[in-house]
Enzyme design. Structure first.
Site, short mmCIF file in Angstrom:
data_model
loop_
_atom_site.label_atom_id
_atom_site.label_comp_id
_atom_site.label_asym_id
_atom_site.label_seq_id
_atom_site.Cartn_x
_atom_site.Cartn_y
_atom_site.Cartn_z
N ARG A 91 0.83 -1.21 0.00
CA ARG A 91 0.00 0.00 0.00
C ARG A 91 0.86 1.26 0.00
O ARG A 91 0.46 2.30 0.49
CB ARG A 91 -0.94 0.00 1.21
N ASP A 250 11.13 -7.29 7.74
CA ASP A 250 10.71 -6.35 6.70
C ASP A 250 10.43 -4.96 7.28
O ASP A 250 10.16 -4.02 6.52
CB ASP A 250 9.48 -6.86 5.95
#
Length: 492
Positions: A91, A250
């Site tokens: 996103r 991440d």
């Protein structure tokens, strides 16, 4: 009106497998919530143009600036210890890079700007609450002096996003030294793409760690420098009571910046086992566990670099292990040095770490507020009259009294006087942090009433965390029992 972004997009020149080229998805009715004017100027951007209707079109993703090369970055990652070989920007879209007034290359990224090839059934949008949280938390962290991503702008989209309930949509414009993560290296390692790993490592060395290129063993020097940067960053988190909440690989920046402000929080009462994230049910990312997880994540990075460290696997493992063994010493040195500064100790004594540890133990046993204890110690360091304000934070004030006697004996061995010591301690012990109950109240006002005044006021107070600001003293106070926030949510 043309708004100029002086983009120079080096990451987009890497091979196509490093990212997906994708345009932001337009929104219905963008409206500017806030523009970070000082940051805009620092990036060489015109804040008046950015806050104009045309600028808001750019900040919402409705228009792409000239010279932008929008991409969603590919990466993998361990999420709560479980490896996922492909994650990526689901996103977020990186518009491009600019060079700021200090000559530092900075990414400009839109978060909540629509789906990408990495969205995995997500809508690619962001809700207003998480956007305001990240804007406020990242800017507070910058004001506290810690390495962090920054917030350039927040924009309402005029659309509704559906999470557990329908919520107003928003887009955050995020600025970072880069968005390269440990998980970026894992993406190529998982595919046994040694050429990609080498390209990525060379790129990161050139952008973030140029001195490593001068070493006879540049990839080992790069690993050493990332380990040192993370050890220092995590130590500094602990100094201010910060809990990241989702230290997945991440979410660990190769540049050594705090990144991805999801279910993060600042601790109120001191307790090393404190967890806020609603998804951290086992306490993996608890406050006191962050150094261990930092090393775990760095070990995953070292594993990806083995083919670059040596063609001889045994030698490569030995190199990586040696580098990782340095983490504990680097972290402890940074943490202990900062803790001593918080106590007003500038010289070295054998008993210092015991003294600091005993204070933390007493704080935990007496539910003393972490931030206020150290802030009020700054005043107590100037004279006995400051003691009462500290001891009132302890369930059993005698626990403080017993410790304070030893502390004052130790301070008597320091060369500086009380006033100078007080000033030095105030410079490292903030009066204001983003208290969870204040953050949640700010979000509630914006989401439910469309009232952004609490957001603006809280942001203003947190921009000067080391000043007393008597008119806003209530923002420094810990929550009452009914105000306590025990769980924070990722918001994605």
């Amino acid at each position: 009106m043309t708004i100029h972004f002086p983009f120079d997009n080096t990451y987009a020149r890497l091979p196509d497998r490093f990212y997906a080229r994708i345009e932001p998805e337009a929104v219905i009715a963008p409206r500017l919530i806030r523009l970070n004017r000082d940051l805009a100027l620092h990036l060489g951007l015109d804040p008046d143009h950015l806050s104009s209707p045309d600028g808001v079109e750019l900040l919402s993703g409705n228009r792409v600036p000239d010279a932008a090369e929008p991409i969603a970055m590919a990466y993998a990652g361990h999420q709560f210890g479980q490896f996922v070989p492909q994650l990526g920007d689901g996103r977020a879209i990186l518009l491009g890079e600019v060079v700021d007034q200090n000559g530092i290359r900075r990414d400009i990224q839109l978060k909540g700007s629509g789906p990408t090839p990495f969205s995995r059934r997500g809508d690619g949008r962001a809700a207003l609450g998480p956007v305001l949280r990240e804007y406020l938390l990242s800017e507070a962290m910058a004001a506290l002096g810690l390495p962090t991503t920054r917030a350039l702008a927040a924009v309402l989209t005029g659309e509704i996003v559906v999470r557990e309930t329908p919520l107003p949509g928003a887009v955050l414009t995020r600025v970072a030294s880069s968005h390269i993560r440990v998980g970026t290296f894992q993406f190529f390692a998982a595919r046994q793409d040694t050429e990609g790993l080498r390209l990525l490592a060379d790129y990161v060395i050139g952008r973030h760690y140029p001195h490593a290129a001068e070493s006879d063993h540049p990839y080992r020097a790069f690993l050493d420098q990332v380990i040192a940067a993370q050890a220092d960053l995590i130590a500094r988190w602990l100094h201010i009571g910060f809990i990241h909440g989702v230290m997945n690989t991440d979410n660990m920046s190769i540049a050594g910046e705090t990144i991805d402000y999801g279910p993060c929080a600042f601790m109120d009462a001191y307790d090393p086992a404190t967890v806020f994230s609603s998804i951290d049910r086992q306490g993996r990312y608890a406050y006191g566990n962050q150094p261990r997880i930092g090393l775990w994540n760095l070990t995953r990075l070292a594993e990806t670099l083995l083919p670059l460290l040596s063609e001889d696997e045994e030698k490569a493992v030995a190199e990586a292990s040696e580098a990782l063994e340095a983490f504990a010493g680097k972290f402890e040195a940074a943490y202990h040095a900062g803790l001593k500064r918080k106590l007003g100790l500038m010289t070295e004594r054998e008993e210092d770490l015991t003294l600091a540890g005993d204070l933390l133990k007493a704080m935990a046993e007496n539910q003393a507020d972490f931030t206020l204890t150290f802030r009020r110690l700054s005043d107590a360091a100037a004279g006995l009259e400051g003691d009462e304000a500290v001891r009132n934070l302890f369930i059993n004030p005698l626990a403080y009294d017993a410790w304070a006697t030893r502390w004052r004996e130790r301070l008597s061995l320091e060369p500086q006087g009380g006033v100078r010591r007080q000033a030095a301690m105030r410079a490292v012990n903030p009066a204001f942090i983003p208290r969870n109950h204040r953050v949640e109240a700010m979000i509630q006002a914006a989401v439910e009433q469309g009232d952004f005044a609490p957001f603006e006021e809280l942001l203003m107070v947190l921009s000067r965390p080391y000043e007393d600001q008597p008119a806003f003293a209530h923002y420094s106070e810990p929550p009452e029992p009914h105000q306590r926030v025990y769980r924070t949510f990722c918001g994605t």
